[in-house]
Design an enzyme around this catalytic site. Sequence first.
Site, PDB file in Angstrom:
ATOM      1  N   LYS A   1       0.845  -1.215   0.000  1.00 21.59           N
ATOM      2  CA  LYS A   1       0.000   0.000   0.000  1.00 21.59           C
ATOM      3  C   LYS A   1       0.874   1.255   0.000  1.00 21.59           C
ATOM      4  O   LYS A   1       0.645   2.180  -0.772  1.00 21.59           O
ATOM      5  CB  LYS A   1      -0.879   0.008   1.253  1.00 21.59           C
ATOM      6  CG  LYS A   1      -1.524   1.343   1.550  1.00 21.59           C
ATOM      7  CD  LYS A   1      -2.383   1.325   2.799  1.00 21.59           C
ATOM      8  CE  LYS A   1      -1.654   1.623   4.083  1.00 21.59           C
ATOM      9  NZ  LYS A   1      -1.332   3.035   4.340  1.00 21.59           N
ATOM     10  N   ASN A   2       1.882   1.245   0.867  1.00 14.39           N
ATOM     11  CA  ASN A   2       2.679   2.468   1.013  1.00 14.39           C
ATOM     12  C   ASN A   2       3.611   2.715  -0.170  1.00 14.39           C
ATOM     13  O   ASN A   2       4.151   3.813  -0.315  1.00 14.39           O
ATOM     14  CB  ASN A   2       3.482   2.423   2.321  1.00 14.39           C
ATOM     15  CG  ASN A   2       2.584   2.625   3.531  1.00 14.39           C
ATOM     16  OD1 ASN A   2       1.399   2.926   3.390  1.00 14.39           O
ATOM     17  ND2 ASN A   2       3.144   2.465   4.713  1.00 14.39           N
TER      18      ASN A   2
ATOM     19  N   ARG B   1      -8.609  -0.301   4.905  1.00 14.49           N
ATOM     20  CA  ARG B   1      -7.750   0.734   4.325  1.00 14.49           C
ATOM     21  C   ARG B   1      -6.407   0.152   3.910  1.00 14.49           C
ATOM     22  O   ARG B   1      -5.823   0.603   2.916  1.00 14.49           O
ATOM     23  CB  ARG B   1      -7.471   1.831   5.363  1.00 14.49           C
ATOM     24  CG  ARG B   1      -8.588   2.788   5.633  1.00 14.49           C
ATOM     25  CD  ARG B   1      -8.104   3.908   6.548  1.00 14.49           C
ATOM     26  NE  ARG B   1      -6.747   4.284   6.190  1.00 14.49           N
ATOM     27  CZ  ARG B   1      -5.767   4.501   7.060  1.00 14.49           C
ATOM     28  NH1 ARG B   1      -5.971   4.422   8.339  1.00 14.49           N
ATOM     29  NH2 ARG B   1      -4.563   4.834   6.634  1.00 14.49           N
TER      30      ARG B   1
ATOM     31  N   ASP C   1       4.979   0.704  11.999  1.00 12.44           N
ATOM     32  CA  ASP C   1       3.754   0.041  11.540  1.00 12.44           C
ATOM     33  C   ASP C   1       3.648  -1.405  12.035  1.00 12.44           C
ATOM     34  O   ASP C   1       2.579  -2.011  11.922  1.00 12.44           O
ATOM     35  CB  ASP C   1       3.683   0.055  10.002  1.00 12.44           C
ATOM     36  CG  ASP C   1       3.309   1.433   9.469  1.00 12.44           C
ATOM     37  OD1 ASP C   1       2.920   2.298  10.275  1.00 12.44           O
ATOM     38  OD2 ASP C   1       3.406   1.635   8.244  1.00 12.44           O
TER      39      ASP C   1
ATOM     40  N   ARG D   1       1.042  14.566  13.098  1.00 12.88           N
ATOM     41  CA  ARG D   1       1.352  14.410  11.683  1.00 12.88           C
ATOM     42  C   ARG D   1       1.308  15.724  10.900  1.00 12.88           C
ATOM     43  O   ARG D   1       0.524  15.886   9.964  1.00 12.88           O
ATOM     44  CB  ARG D   1       0.439  13.354  11.048  1.00 12.88           C
ATOM     45  CG  ARG D   1       0.482  12.060  11.824  1.00 12.88           C
ATOM     46  CD  ARG D   1      -0.246  10.953  11.146  1.00 12.88           C
ATOM     47  NE  ARG D   1       0.593  10.244  10.193  1.00 12.88           N
ATOM     48  CZ  ARG D   1       0.223   9.132   9.574  1.00 12.88           C
ATOM     49  NH1 ARG D   1      -0.959   8.630   9.782  1.00 12.88           N
ATOM     50  NH2 ARG D   1       1.026   8.525   8.737  1.00 12.88           N
TER      51      ARG D   1
ATOM     52  N   LEU E   1       7.697  19.622   7.077  1.00 11.72           N
ATOM     53  CA  LEU E   1       8.913  19.245   6.343  1.00 11.72           C
ATOM     54  C   LEU E   1       8.662  19.241   4.831  1.00 11.72           C
ATOM     55  O   LEU E   1       9.541  19.598   4.045  1.00 11.72           O
ATOM     56  CB  LEU E   1       9.413  17.878   6.808  1.00 11.72           C
ATOM     57  CG  LEU E   1       9.793  17.795   8.286  1.00 11.72           C
ATOM     58  CD1 LEU E   1      10.091  16.354   8.696  1.00 11.72           C
ATOM     59  CD2 LEU E   1      11.008  18.679   8.573  1.00 11.72           C
TER      60      LEU E   1
ATOM     61  N   CYS F   1      -5.046   8.331  10.039  1.00 14.13           N
ATOM     62  CA  CYS F   1      -5.146   7.698  11.365  1.00 14.13           C
ATOM     63  C   CYS F   1      -4.835   8.720  12.451  1.00 14.13           C
ATOM     64  O   CYS F   1      -3.998   9.601  12.264  1.00 14.13           O
ATOM     65  CB  CYS F   1      -4.117   6.574  11.481  1.00 14.13           C
ATOM     66  SG  CYS F   1      -4.643   5.007  10.799  1.00 14.13           S
TER      67      CYS F   1
HETATM   68  C1  UD1 Z   1       4.487   6.855   6.252  1.00 10.65           C
HETATM   69  C2  UD1 Z   1       3.627   5.635   6.113  1.00 10.65           C
HETATM   70  C3  UD1 Z   1       3.135   5.146   7.474  1.00 10.65           C
HETATM   71  C4  UD1 Z   1       4.310   4.953   8.416  1.00 10.65           C
HETATM   72  C5  UD1 Z   1       5.192   6.191   8.451  1.00 10.65           C
HETATM   73  C6  UD1 Z   1       6.466   6.005   9.265  1.00 10.65           C
HETATM   74  C7  UD1 Z   1       2.613   5.930   3.936  1.00 10.65           C
HETATM   75  C8  UD1 Z   1       1.399   6.197   3.150  1.00 10.65           C
HETATM   76  N1  UD1 Z   1       2.495   5.944   5.261  1.00 10.65           N
HETATM   77  O1  UD1 Z   1       3.669   7.883   6.811  1.00 10.65           O
HETATM   78  O2  UD1 Z   1       2.460   3.910   7.285  1.00 10.65           O
HETATM   79  O3  UD1 Z   1       3.822   4.692   9.722  1.00 10.65           O
HETATM   80  O4  UD1 Z   1       5.588   6.560   7.111  1.00 10.65           O
HETATM   81  O5  UD1 Z   1       7.186   4.930   8.782  1.00 10.65           O
HETATM   82  O6  UD1 Z   1       3.661   5.659   3.394  1.00 10.65           O
HETATM   83  N2  UD1 Z   1       6.591  14.612  10.521  1.00 10.65           N
HETATM   84  C9  UD1 Z   1       6.737  15.942  10.837  1.00 10.65           C
HETATM   85  N3  UD1 Z   1       6.632  16.846   9.818  1.00 10.65           N
HETATM   86  C10 UD1 Z   1       6.399  16.461   8.526  1.00 10.65           C
HETATM   87  C11 UD1 Z   1       6.264  15.098   8.228  1.00 10.65           C
HETATM   88  C12 UD1 Z   1       6.373  14.180   9.248  1.00 10.65           C
HETATM   89  O7  UD1 Z   1       6.931  16.314  11.990  1.00 10.65           O
HETATM   90  O8  UD1 Z   1       6.325  17.344   7.662  1.00 10.65           O
HETATM   91  C13 UD1 Z   1       6.657  13.619  11.626  1.00 10.65           C
HETATM   92  C14 UD1 Z   1       5.332  12.893  11.813  1.00 10.65           C
HETATM   93  O9  UD1 Z   1       4.444  13.629  12.615  1.00 10.65           O
HETATM   94  C15 UD1 Z   1       5.770  11.600  12.451  1.00 10.65           C
HETATM   95  C16 UD1 Z   1       7.136  11.351  11.794  1.00 10.65           C
HETATM   96  O10 UD1 Z   1       7.573  12.596  11.268  1.00 10.65           O
HETATM   97  O11 UD1 Z   1       5.938  11.772  13.830  1.00 10.65           O
HETATM   98  C17 UD1 Z   1       7.102  10.299  10.705  1.00 10.65           C
HETATM   99  O12 UD1 Z   1       6.249  10.736   9.667  1.00 10.65           O
HETATM  100  P1  UD1 Z   1       6.465  10.337   8.136  1.00 10.65           P
HETATM  101  O13 UD1 Z   1       7.738   9.579   7.986  1.00 10.65           O
HETATM  102  O14 UD1 Z   1       6.285  11.562   7.315  1.00 10.65           O
HETATM  103  O15 UD1 Z   1       5.260   9.363   7.908  1.00 10.65           O
HETATM  104  P2  UD1 Z   1       4.159   9.404   6.767  1.00 10.65           P
HETATM  105  O16 UD1 Z   1       4.790   9.673   5.458  1.00 10.65           O
HETATM  106  O17 UD1 Z   1       3.009  10.219   7.203  1.00 10.65           O
END
Ligand code: UD1
Length: 417
Positions: free
Chosen positions: A22-23, A394, A301, A120, A124, A115
């Site tokens: 999925k990811n 999902r 995950d 989130r 960045l 979720c």
């Molecule tokens: C992706 C995955 C999710 C997985 C996560 C971490 C998908 C669709 N989802 O989510 O299943 O759990 O990676 O491996 O691929 N953060 C910030 N600022 C930002 C972006 C992120 O502070 O701009 C923080 C988030 O709040 C979180 C951490 O960084 O605490 C990790 O987030 P991120 O790696 O971006 O995860 P996702 O891409 O949302």
Amino acid sequence: MPQYKVTQSPRLSGEVPVSTSKNAVLPILAAALLTPEEVLIHQVPSLTDVHHMMGILRACGAETATQGSTAVLRAVSVGSPHEHALLRTMRASVLVLGPILARTGSCELSMPGGCAIGQRPIDLHLKGLQKLGAKVEQDGGTVRVSGALKGANIYLDFPSVGATENLLMAAVLSKGVTRIENAAKEPEITDLCHFLTAMGARIAGAGTANLTVEGVEGLHGAAYTPIPDRIEAGTLACAAALTEGSVLLESARSDHMRALLFKLTESGLICQEDARGLRLRGKARHPMEARTLSYPGFPTDLQAPLMTVACQTHGLSVFLETIFENRYMHVIELRRLGAQIRVEGQLALIQGGKPLNGGHVTATDLRAAAALMLAGLIAQGETVVDDPAGHLLRGYEGLENKLRALGADAVRLVESP
Ligand code: UD1
């Protein structure tokens, strides 16, 4: 409301195929917006997140169709998606920001949902796009980015998966060279790099923390099969570890699952890689320590599914969740079944080895839902998992069917009219 019933199933055995990730599929679908030419994505899993992403692509102006499990996409002209409700259903909707901006010079988006596992933010993503020359405006729940993009040096304060993907997709059509340092190294990012390269992008460093992208004028169509889902495979591996048996996870990529397999092996499971996939025998017996980290560390995950395994191994297991601030919501539900778990901030202490009793629990997020399904395999009697938000659909393609294929008694209950 989706509802599942799982009956104690002491032994799992048999073979089950692993679905496509999925990811990996979600960013790859978003990347189809980068070209006006036809894109074919094979073996797309039937998941609500994927259906939502296809809906978002249509809201961006793309034509989408499916032929069997192949998604056929053509984004002749694209623009901002204005389907606010759809965008809010899924965090990954933010992934269209980079492609639409790169392709058209602007994009407006409702802030994404997803979720409830943490705040989130998308700071960045936005800081990186600003580095590429975009102007960023935020107004309540809406973000607008605009401007012609120029290659730049970007350092990510944290190796965010989504930010790395968004910036890669913006950089491939930016003028000049972009360097992303401290990029995320998850296999899904490497897969996105391979897909973008198949479309004509120039990317060096895939799979490392330093990505270099040489912008090109335009990308062309491509046909691509994304990688198998390491999180689904990992969840099924945890199921195998709970119930002494012998399981083959067909086409699982154990090279993407090292951190989990290391934990399960230390705990007593026998894990063997062969040409058909991953074979698992025996049972997890010893307590474990797991700290969630960015790849190649232990994946957040799989924290919830592994915690169910820790509930049955004898002794004290210690988990530390460092990625999301609210990812222990399954704990209260596991406790309803008799699990002895104490949470102190980021730390969870699991006193394993006490029998679980079947009961009625509620899925609070996607991976929590999976952890509760697994708990049903070892809890005495029957466990009913309510999933009012449809989390399991999902991200898992028929998890109950896959467990059943391995001999478990797991069903999705027919919804009452
Ligand atoms: C992706 C995955 C999710 C997985 C996560 C971490 C998908 C669709 N989802 O989510 O299943 O759990 O990676 O491996 O691929 N953060 C910030 N600022 C930002 C972006 C992120 O502070 O701009 C923080 C988030 O709040 C979180 C951490 O960084 O605490 C990790 O987030 P991120 O790696 O971006 O995860 P996702 O891409 O949302």
